[in-house]
Design an enzyme around this catalytic site. Structure first.
Site, PDB file in Angstrom:
ATOM      1  CD  GLU A 129     -20.674  -2.908  -4.053  1.00  0.00           C
ATOM      2  OE1 GLU A 129     -19.792  -3.735  -3.890  1.00  0.00           O
ATOM      3  OE2 GLU A 129     -20.594  -1.739  -3.648  1.00  0.00           O
ATOM      4  CD  GLU A 132     -20.076   0.132  13.603  1.00  0.00           C
ATOM      5  OE1 GLU A 132     -19.242  -0.079  12.707  1.00  0.00           O
ATOM      6  OE2 GLU A 132     -21.267   0.404  13.368  1.00  0.00           O
ATOM      7  NE  ARG A 149      -2.308  -1.432   3.488  1.00  0.00           N
ATOM      8  CZ  ARG A 149      -2.690  -1.151   4.711  1.00  0.00           C
ATOM      9  NH1 ARG A 149      -3.763  -0.411   4.916  1.00  0.00           N
ATOM     10  NH2 ARG A 149      -2.010  -1.593   5.752  1.00  0.00           N
ATOM     11  CD  GLU A 150       4.547  -0.407  -1.719  1.00  0.00           C
ATOM     12  OE1 GLU A 150       5.386  -1.333  -1.702  1.00  0.00           O
ATOM     13  OE2 GLU A 150       3.406  -0.529  -2.215  1.00  0.00           O
ATOM     14  CD1 TRP A 151      -0.868   5.419  -5.960  1.00  0.00           C
ATOM     15  CD2 TRP A 151      -2.642   4.818  -4.739  1.00  0.00           C
ATOM     16  NE1 TRP A 151      -1.971   6.054  -6.482  1.00  0.00           N
ATOM     17  CE2 TRP A 151      -3.066   5.706  -5.747  1.00  0.00           C
ATOM     18  CE3 TRP A 151      -3.589   4.299  -3.851  1.00  0.00           C
ATOM     19  CZ2 TRP A 151      -4.410   6.086  -5.885  1.00  0.00           C
ATOM     20  CZ3 TRP A 151      -4.915   4.681  -3.984  1.00  0.00           C
ATOM     21  CH2 TRP A 151      -5.305   5.559  -4.991  1.00  0.00           C
ATOM     22  CG  HIS A 164     -17.208   9.653   1.842  1.00  0.00           C
ATOM     23  ND1 HIS A 164     -18.580   9.538   1.854  1.00  0.00           N
ATOM     24  CD2 HIS A 164     -16.731   8.391   2.010  1.00  0.00           C
ATOM     25  CE1 HIS A 164     -18.915   8.271   1.998  1.00  0.00           C
ATOM     26  NE2 HIS A 164     -17.816   7.557   2.099  1.00  0.00           N
TER      27      HIS A 164
END
Length: 762
Positions: free
Chosen positions: A609, A488, A16-18, A698
């Site tokens: 979806e 949560e 997950r370097e990006w 978001h």
């Protein structure tokens, strides 16, 4: 000679370097120059890997700083006025503001990429004059060639798909917009031709959806124009996710190759090839390796398929590739060391799928004997998992068959339940709540890590979680919310949490995929029969309820969302998997109710979806998806209030199915597309409890009271105030504590004003 091709590679990097580079930049830890340098290193590494695997046609311009549809909009200067763009190459500040918003401007809408869990940024076309700001495919091609000596295959979103996925214009304006965009696309291809590019991949997944005669005429115009502008460039018209519509017309377009998905919708595409053949002047991109699933292919079956196709398309006109971009699968199996051998041996992620593509291309060129060892190995791996005990639990199979044969129906109709529930809860008009999760701070993540590593024992971790619950129960009461949640804090992911506690699931160490922006998820693997073993959520929920007199919702993830957000087994139908999940979750719902929890939220953000792209398949899917939800919730008492939540999507074409779910309250994530959804309710009566998200979680901005008031006012024009709830549009896990508290205070104040305005007193 059959070539091997990749349609796109995961952006995120093996570790997950990006994601880490983007988030370091957004938080101010690195400068823009360092961001560009880090992302270039990642990009070049991906290209090198594909070259070293033996891929002949390597995609360039599939890499993105956020999203490939947003990239296309930026390339054509499609920047809404609120972002104060002044022309030229789009600055990263403007680019990221379109995706994430900033203090002065709301972000562009985000929605699902066809029927996947990837989200794209929706282009806004209204009032904009498109212009080519920079030729991104050309820059990507030059970089690959100059840095690595790779003759890349530039990838670009096709004109019809781009237009169909955009908003801000009337259907009657489509042709006018096409006339504006086509010269820019033509310029891109002409410059690529001048650079010496051989193949260009033009992605048109919209071609697997329903096409009108007018759409076909537009396609003919598009590709005649592009071919005339750059006759020396070979265009691979790439489709995926289903069988192509209007096969005969599409295959006659003036392009050099057609890419077909022979996995998802493969039966339809194969039948079209049998019925109508394939043009002798075109290359077939044969998408035989599943770009969306994680299972190792039966290479023998794939070779049989390719041999069938070879009767129509000889190997010199064949390109072996994945069914779609590998964006949708993890990077490599190499990092997985803890999975049981039968499961691990049956997995193939992006790197392994590239190897399968290369092996198949060799076999097509030189015969199956050249990969005989690999053929036997793949067959053995597939068979071992199929015969495993986890896939053959007759107790679960029989129980689920019996339950799914029964009517899935609440004891009383909604109107009666509403009276009973109001008598029990005595809620005010326009009740306020949240969707479920609260900020997972660095402290929360560190505590979970200490517990998982064994540095904290179970008692230490439980005490920490309870401290967080105590804090947020108190905060919710102070803010003035009417229905509370426990927050949560013990959950990493809304699907992973449940999968870890159900039989039939497995979890990777590093099987990450991109969901939206830098948000990466690690989908569970449903590899066996699903079974409930013990209560999963009762302890934390009951503890939270003991700390307040206000109702606390139990929070579960629904069966369809767990299924759609997992990698699922491919040996039984998705309907069967959904019913197994529903039966397991029903037992958890009953456990919560037995513990005194009278409001239970079963989230189904991913129902739409999973909707098939073909209209003829949608009714059947919605029927069993609704049934799975009702199987989960139908056994509770009338006084128990069932909530659900859904995320960004178009609802106008499935309102009836949402009503059929028979949830007492549904909350819908709508803040970025509030007006469009309100229009749906202007046209369709919604008779159940509903909350339309009044602010976008978001985005890091804190919306003011006036902004939320406008949202509430618009909704109450078409929805019954007695059934309307007020809430954020999604969970608050990814937000900071300060912005969360400030936003919720504004939401409660906006609710107070709305109650006064509409004379709806507590």
């Amino acid at each position: 000679m059959a070539y091997s091709s990749s349609l796109g590679y995961p952006r995120i990097g093996a570790n997950r370097e990006w994601k880490k580079a983007l988030e370091a930049f957004w938080s101010g830890k690195i400068e823009e120059s360092e961001l560009h340098a880090q992302l270039q290193d990642i990009r070049l590494n991906h290209l090198s890997k594909q070259r070293d695997k033996g891929i002949d046609l390597i995609p360039v311009n599939d890499f993105s700083y956020y999203d490939h549809v947003l990239d296309t909009a930026a390339m054509f200067g499609m920047i809404p006025d609120r972002f104060e763009y002044n022309g030229g190459p789009v600055p990263v500040s403007v680019y990221f503001a379109m995706a994430r918003g900033n203090k002065d401007a709301t972000a562009c809408e985000m929605t699902k990429w066809f029927n996947t869990n990837y989200h794209y940024i929706v282009p806004e076309l209204g009032g904009i004059t498109p212009v080519l700001t920079e030729n991104k495919p050309l820059a990507a091609y030059r970089e690959a060639k100059d840095k690595l000596g790779i003759e890349g295959k530039p990838v670009i979103v096709g004109p019809l798909t781009f237009l169909k996925l955009s908003k801000g214009y009337a259907a009657s304006e489509t042709d006018a917009w096409l006339d504006r965009l086509l010269p820019l696309y033509a310029q891109v291809l002409k410059e690529l031709e001048q650079e010496g590019v051989n193949w260009v991949q033009v992605d048109e997944p919209i071609l697997v959806t329903k096409l009108s005669d007018t759409d076909v005429s537009r396609l003919q115009k598009i590709y005649q124009t592009l071919k005339a502008a750059a006759p020396g460039v070979r265009i691979m018209l790439q489709t995926y996710f289903e069988a192509v519509e209007r096969y005969q017309e599409v295959t006659q377009l003036p392009v050099d190759g057609i890419g077909l998905d022979l996995v998802h919708g493969g039966a339809g595409n194969r039948q079209s090839i049998r019925d109508f053949g394939f043009p002798q002047d075109k290359v077939l991109g044969a998408g035989v390796i599943d770009g969306r699933g994680i299972w190792k292919a039966s290479l023998r079956e794939k070779l049989d398929l390719l041999n069938e196709i070879a009767a129509t398309v000889p190997s010199e006109r064949l390109v072996i590739q994945s069914s779609c971009s590998l964006l949708h699968v993890p990077v490599t199996v190499q990092a997985e060391t803890k999975l049981q051998p039968e499961l691990l041996g049956a997995l193939a992620f992006a790197d392994e799928k590239l190897e399968e593509i290369v092996l198949l291309s060799k076999a097509v060129q030189s015969g199956a004997s050249v990969i005989s060892a690999e053929l036997e190995k793949s067959e053995a791996a597939v068979t071992a998992l199929k015969r495993s005990g986890e896939r053959n639990r007759t107790d679960i199979q029989q129980a689920v068959a019996a339950v799914s044969a029964e009517p899935a129906q609440r004891e009383a109709a909604f109107a009666k339940r509403l009276d009973v529930q109001q008598e029990r809860w005595q809620l005010p008009i326009l009740p306020t709540t949240t969707i479920g999760s609260f900020p997972q701070s660095a402290e929360v993540r560190k505590a979970r890590q200490l517990w998982r590593k064994g540095e904290w024992n179970a008692e230490q971790y439980t005490n920490f979680i309870r401290e967080q619950i105590d804090l947020w129960i108190q905060l919710q009461e102070e803010i003035g919310l009417d229905v509370l949640v426990h927050g949560e804090f013990e959950r990493t992911d809304m699907v992973e949490f449940f999968g870890e506690k159900l039989a039939g699931f497995a979890f990777t160490q590093n099987g990450w995929v991109q969901s939206y922006g830098s948000r990466c998820v690690k989908p569970p693997i449903i590899f066996g029969d699903v079974a409930w073993e013990k209560p999963m959520t009762v302890k934390e929920t009951a503890y939270a309820q003991s700390k307040t007199k206000l109702p606390v919702k139990g929070m579960l993830t629904g069966p369809i969302t767990i299924m759609n957000w997992s990698f699922v087994r491919d040996d039984i139908s998705r309907e069967q998997i959904a019913y197994q999940l529903a039966y397991a979750l029903r037992q958890e719902v009953e456990a919560l109710e037995s513990a005194g929890i009278g409001m239970i939220q079963v989230d189904e953000p991913a129902v739409r979806e999973g909707l098939p792209l073909k209209e003829q398949d949608q009714k059947g899917y919605l029927e069993w998806a609704v049934k799975a939800f009702r199987l989960t919730t139908c056994t509770v008492q009338n006084s128990t209030q069932i909530h659900t939540h859904m995320c960004y999507c178009e609802f106008h074409d499935m309102i009836d199915s949402i009503i059929d779910m028979d949830a007492d309250v549904i909350s819908i994530e709508t803040s970025r597309s509030h007006g469009e959804l309100i229009q749906s309710f202007e046209e369709n009566t919604y008779p159940l409890g509903i909350g339309l998200g009044v602010y976008d979680i978001h985005s890091p901005r804190v919306p003011d009271v006036e902004e939320m008031t406008r949202m509430i006012d618009r909704a109450l024009r078409v929805l019954d105030p007695k059934l309307f709830w007020i809430n954020p549009d999604c969970g608050l896990k990814t937000r900071g504590i300060g912005e969360t508290v400030a936003s919720l205070r504004n939401m409660v104040e906006a609710t107070r004003l709305a109650r006064e305005k509409y004379a709806l007193q507590v």
